[in-house]
Design a protein around this motif. Structure first.
Motif, PDB file in Angstrom:
ATOM      1  N   ASP A  91       0.871  -1.182   0.000  1.00  0.00           N
ATOM      2  CA  ASP A  91       0.000   0.000   0.000  1.00  0.00           C
ATOM      3  C   ASP A  91       0.906   1.229   0.000  1.00  0.00           C
ATOM      4  OD1 ASP A  91      -2.136   1.703   0.178  1.00  0.00           O
ATOM      5  OD2 ASP A  91      -2.558   1.301   2.295  1.00  0.00           O
ATOM      6  N   GLY A  92       1.380   1.598  -1.185  1.00  0.00           N
ATOM      7  CA  GLY A  92       2.338   2.704  -1.296  1.00  0.00           C
ATOM      8  C   GLY A  92       3.693   2.260  -0.764  1.00  0.00           C
ATOM      9  N   ASP A  93       4.179   2.958   0.254  1.00  0.00           N
ATOM     10  CA  ASP A  93       5.477   2.614   0.853  1.00  0.00           C
ATOM     11  C   ASP A  93       5.338   1.641   2.022  1.00  0.00           C
ATOM     12  OD1 ASP A  93       6.777   4.253  -0.919  1.00  0.00           O
ATOM     13  OD2 ASP A  93       6.745   6.000   0.427  1.00  0.00           O
ATOM     14  N   THR A  94       4.118   1.258   2.362  1.00  0.00           N
ATOM     15  CA  THR A  94       3.894   0.363   3.507  1.00  0.00           C
ATOM     16  C   THR A  94       3.259  -0.940   3.052  1.00  0.00           C
ATOM     17  OG1 THR A  94       1.689   1.253   3.966  1.00  0.00           O
ATOM     18  CG2 THR A  94       3.552   2.350   5.048  1.00  0.00           C
ATOM     19  N   TRP A  95       3.186  -1.850   3.982  1.00  0.00           N
ATOM     20  CA  TRP A  95       2.572  -3.154   3.734  1.00  0.00           C
ATOM     21  C   TRP A  95       1.467  -3.389   4.759  1.00  0.00           C
ATOM     22  CZ3 TRP A  95       4.058  -6.566  -0.141  1.00  0.00           C
ATOM     23  CH2 TRP A  95       5.241  -6.260  -0.815  1.00  0.00           C
ATOM     24  N   ASN A  96       0.415  -4.048   4.335  1.00  0.00           N
ATOM     25  CA  ASN A  96      -0.616  -4.572   5.218  1.00  0.00           C
ATOM     26  C   ASN A  96      -0.535  -6.079   5.148  1.00  0.00           C
ATOM     27  OD1 ASN A  96      -1.939  -2.174   6.084  1.00  0.00           O
ATOM     28  ND2 ASN A  96      -2.920  -2.017   4.081  1.00  0.00           N
ATOM     29  N   ILE A  97      -0.986  -6.738   6.179  1.00  0.00           N
ATOM     30  CA  ILE A  97      -1.061  -8.200   6.116  1.00  0.00           C
ATOM     31  C   ILE A  97      -2.525  -8.592   6.153  1.00  0.00           C
ATOM     32  CG2 ILE A  97       1.222  -8.684   7.056  1.00  0.00           C
ATOM     33  CD1 ILE A  97      -0.098  -9.169   9.774  1.00  0.00           C
ATOM     34  N   GLY A  98      -2.836  -9.683   5.486  1.00  0.00           N
ATOM     35  CA  GLY A  98      -4.222 -10.126   5.419  1.00  0.00           C
ATOM     36  C   GLY A  98      -4.335 -11.536   4.881  1.00  0.00           C
ATOM     37  N   LEU A  99      -5.536 -11.883   4.532  1.00  0.00           N
ATOM     38  CA  LEU A  99      -5.819 -13.210   4.003  1.00  0.00           C
ATOM     39  C   LEU A  99      -6.395 -13.072   2.597  1.00  0.00           C
ATOM     40  CD1 LEU A  99      -7.404 -14.688   7.214  1.00  0.00           C
ATOM     41  CD2 LEU A  99      -5.280 -15.447   6.170  1.00  0.00           C
ATOM     42  N   LEU A 100      -5.858 -13.850   1.679  1.00  0.00           N
ATOM     43  CA  LEU A 100      -6.325 -13.848   0.299  1.00  0.00           C
ATOM     44  C   LEU A 100      -7.626 -14.643   0.234  1.00  0.00           C
ATOM     45  CD1 LEU A 100      -5.705 -13.134  -2.664  1.00  0.00           C
ATOM     46  CD2 LEU A 100      -4.508 -15.322  -2.812  1.00  0.00           C
ATOM     47  N   VAL A 101      -8.695 -13.970  -0.148  1.00  0.00           N
ATOM     48  CA  VAL A 101     -10.005 -14.607  -0.225  1.00  0.00           C
ATOM     49  C   VAL A 101     -10.231 -15.166  -1.622  1.00  0.00           C
ATOM     50  CG1 VAL A 101     -12.492 -14.218  -0.016  1.00  0.00           C
ATOM     51  CG2 VAL A 101     -10.922 -13.092   1.559  1.00  0.00           C
ATOM     52  N   GLU A 102      -9.860 -14.362  -2.635  1.00  0.00           N
ATOM     53  CA  GLU A 102     -10.092 -14.759  -4.018  1.00  0.00           C
ATOM     54  C   GLU A 102      -9.113 -13.999  -4.897  1.00  0.00           C
ATOM     55  OE1 GLU A 102     -14.122 -15.427  -6.557  1.00  0.00           O
ATOM     56  OE2 GLU A 102     -13.927 -13.500  -5.553  1.00  0.00           O
ATOM     57  N   GLU A 103      -8.714 -14.624  -6.002  1.00  0.00           N
ATOM     58  CA  GLU A 103      -7.787 -13.944  -6.896  1.00  0.00           C
ATOM     59  C   GLU A 103      -8.104 -14.241  -8.355  1.00  0.00           C
ATOM     60  OE1 GLU A 103      -3.648 -15.252  -6.761  1.00  0.00           O
ATOM     61  OE2 GLU A 103      -4.319 -17.170  -5.973  1.00  0.00           O
ATOM     62  N   SER A 104      -7.763 -13.281  -9.194  1.00  0.00           N
ATOM     63  CA  SER A 104      -7.826 -13.455 -10.639  1.00  0.00           C
ATOM     64  C   SER A 104      -6.463 -13.008 -11.178  1.00  0.00           C
ATOM     65  CB  SER A 104      -8.965 -12.635 -11.244  1.00  0.00           C
ATOM     66  OG  SER A 104      -8.675 -11.251 -11.162  1.00  0.00           O
ATOM     67  N   GLU A 105      -6.332 -12.908 -12.478  1.00  0.00           N
ATOM     68  CA  GLU A 105      -5.047 -12.498 -13.045  1.00  0.00           C
ATOM     69  C   GLU A 105      -4.675 -11.070 -12.662  1.00  0.00           C
ATOM     70  OE1 GLU A 105      -4.325 -13.158 -17.191  1.00  0.00           O
ATOM     71  OE2 GLU A 105      -5.407 -15.067 -17.134  1.00  0.00           O
ATOM     72  N   LYS A 106      -5.676 -10.187 -12.591  1.00  0.00           N
ATOM     73  CA  LYS A 106      -5.394  -8.771 -12.356  1.00  0.00           C
ATOM     74  C   LYS A 106      -5.743  -8.283 -10.953  1.00  0.00           C
ATOM     75  CE  LYS A 106      -5.959  -7.501 -17.184  1.00  0.00           C
ATOM     76  NZ  LYS A 106      -6.667  -6.683 -18.148  1.00  0.00           N
ATOM     77  N   LEU A 107      -6.762  -8.879 -10.328  1.00  0.00           N
ATOM     78  CA  LEU A 107      -7.244  -8.380  -9.046  1.00  0.00           C
ATOM     79  C   LEU A 107      -7.319  -9.479  -7.992  1.00  0.00           C
ATOM     80  CD1 LEU A 107     -10.193  -6.166 -10.317  1.00  0.00           C
ATOM     81  CD2 LEU A 107      -7.928  -5.390  -9.597  1.00  0.00           C
ATOM     82  N   CYS A 108      -7.233  -9.048  -6.743  1.00  0.00           N
ATOM     83  CA  CYS A 108      -7.370  -9.972  -5.611  1.00  0.00           C
ATOM     84  C   CYS A 108      -8.326  -9.374  -4.585  1.00  0.00           C
ATOM     85  CB  CYS A 108      -6.024 -10.202  -4.929  1.00  0.00           C
ATOM     86  SG  CYS A 108      -4.823 -11.075  -5.924  1.00  0.00           S
ATOM     87  N   MET A 109      -9.121 -10.215  -3.973  1.00  0.00           N
ATOM     88  CA  MET A 109      -9.954  -9.814  -2.848  1.00  0.00           C
ATOM     89  C   MET A 109      -9.218 -10.273  -1.598  1.00  0.00           C
ATOM     90  SD  MET A 109     -12.587  -8.498  -1.436  1.00  0.00           S
ATOM     91  CE  MET A 109     -13.773  -8.214  -2.708  1.00  0.00           C
ATOM     92  N   VAL A 110      -8.910  -9.332  -0.709  1.00  0.00           N
ATOM     93  CA  VAL A 110      -8.190  -9.672   0.515  1.00  0.00           C
ATOM     94  C   VAL A 110      -8.986  -9.195   1.726  1.00  0.00           C
ATOM     95  CG1 VAL A 110      -5.894  -9.681  -0.532  1.00  0.00           C
ATOM     96  CG2 VAL A 110      -6.798  -7.565   0.414  1.00  0.00           C
ATOM     97  N   PHE A 111      -8.822  -9.919   2.802  1.00  0.00           N
ATOM     98  CA  PHE A 111      -9.407  -9.555   4.083  1.00  0.00           C
ATOM     99  C   PHE A 111      -8.266  -9.104   4.976  1.00  0.00           C
ATOM    100  CE2 PHE A 111     -10.361 -10.939   8.475  1.00  0.00           C
ATOM    101  CZ  PHE A 111     -11.391 -10.055   8.741  1.00  0.00           C
ATOM    102  N   ILE A 112      -8.351  -7.880   5.478  1.00  0.00           N
ATOM    103  CA  ILE A 112      -7.303  -7.334   6.345  1.00  0.00           C
ATOM    104  C   ILE A 112      -7.870  -7.279   7.764  1.00  0.00           C
ATOM    105  CG2 ILE A 112      -5.808  -5.372   6.816  1.00  0.00           C
ATOM    106  CD1 ILE A 112      -6.036  -4.732   3.790  1.00  0.00           C
ATOM    107  N   PRO A 113      -7.405  -8.197   8.633  1.00  0.00           N
ATOM    108  CA  PRO A 113      -7.964  -8.254   9.990  1.00  0.00           C
ATOM    109  C   PRO A 113      -7.490  -7.092  10.861  1.00  0.00           C
ATOM    110  CG  PRO A 113      -6.287  -9.936   9.705  1.00  0.00           C
ATOM    111  CD  PRO A 113      -6.430  -9.251   8.390  1.00  0.00           C
ATOM    112  N   ASP A 114      -8.318  -6.730  11.822  1.00  0.00           N
ATOM    113  CA  ASP A 114      -7.963  -5.733  12.828  1.00  0.00           C
ATOM    114  C   ASP A 114      -7.288  -6.456  13.980  1.00  0.00           C
ATOM    115  OD1 ASP A 114      -9.099  -3.634  11.423  1.00  0.00           O
ATOM    116  OD2 ASP A 114     -11.049  -3.862  12.398  1.00  0.00           O
TER     117      ASP A 114
END
Length: 156
Positions: free
Chosen positions: A90-113
């Motif tokens: 995310d710009g110069d930083t990173w978030n951690i999460g879980l990959l829910v679904e992916e395609s060639e161009k896009l991914c749906m991720v869940f970022i837990p609190d």
């Protein structure tokens, strides 16, 4: 089971290997039921019914998908439905999460609190900003509970 096996056990000797005959028969019947259940649940027809039950009823239970994913990963099940730990640029930083679904161009991720792993936000991100982490889901969840401790060593 004991009530069912008592009439059958009357035909057995009173003691079998030092145990009550009805108890031995009860244990044998339970083992047989478990074996037959395992065979039954491997059938395609039963698998379809279980999948339909999950998609119509169980999916409405809060956290069911997350718990299913963690359990399957812990047991070593290989499934396309497992949520995989990822790092998201995310710009110069990173978030951690879980990959829910992916395609060639896009991914749906869940970022837990942190420290709660079952609450957070969903994001659609470009696939080139997602890095899969080589860490079991159960260890990832433990890291979330400790505010990410142990995740940095898995980043490239």
């Amino acid at each position: 089971m004991a009530k069912f096996s008592i009439p059958l056990s009357e035909r057995l000797p009173e003691k079998v290997l030092g145990f009550n005959g009805s108890m031995v028969l009860t244990i044998f019947i339970l083992i047989l039921i478990c074996f037959l259940s395992r065979l039954m649940f491997r059938s395609v027809w039963i698998q379809k019914k279980v999948d339909r039950l999950e998609k119509t009823l169980l999916i409405n239970i809060p956290g069911y998908s997350m718990i299913k994913s963690i359990t399957a990963d812990t047991l070593g099940a290989k499934s396309e439905e497992l949520m995989k730990p990822v790092a998201i640029r995310d710009g110069d930083t990173w978030n951690i999460g879980l990959l829910v679904e992916e395609s060639e161009k896009l991914c749906m991720v869940f970022i837990p609190d942190a420290p709660k792993y079952d609450a957070g936000e969903m994001r659609v991100v470009e696939a080139n900003n997602v890095q899969k982490l080589d860490i079991p889901t159960k260890n990832f969840i433990k890291a979330i509970k400790t505010f990410g401790k142990g995740i940095v060593q898995h980043l490239d």
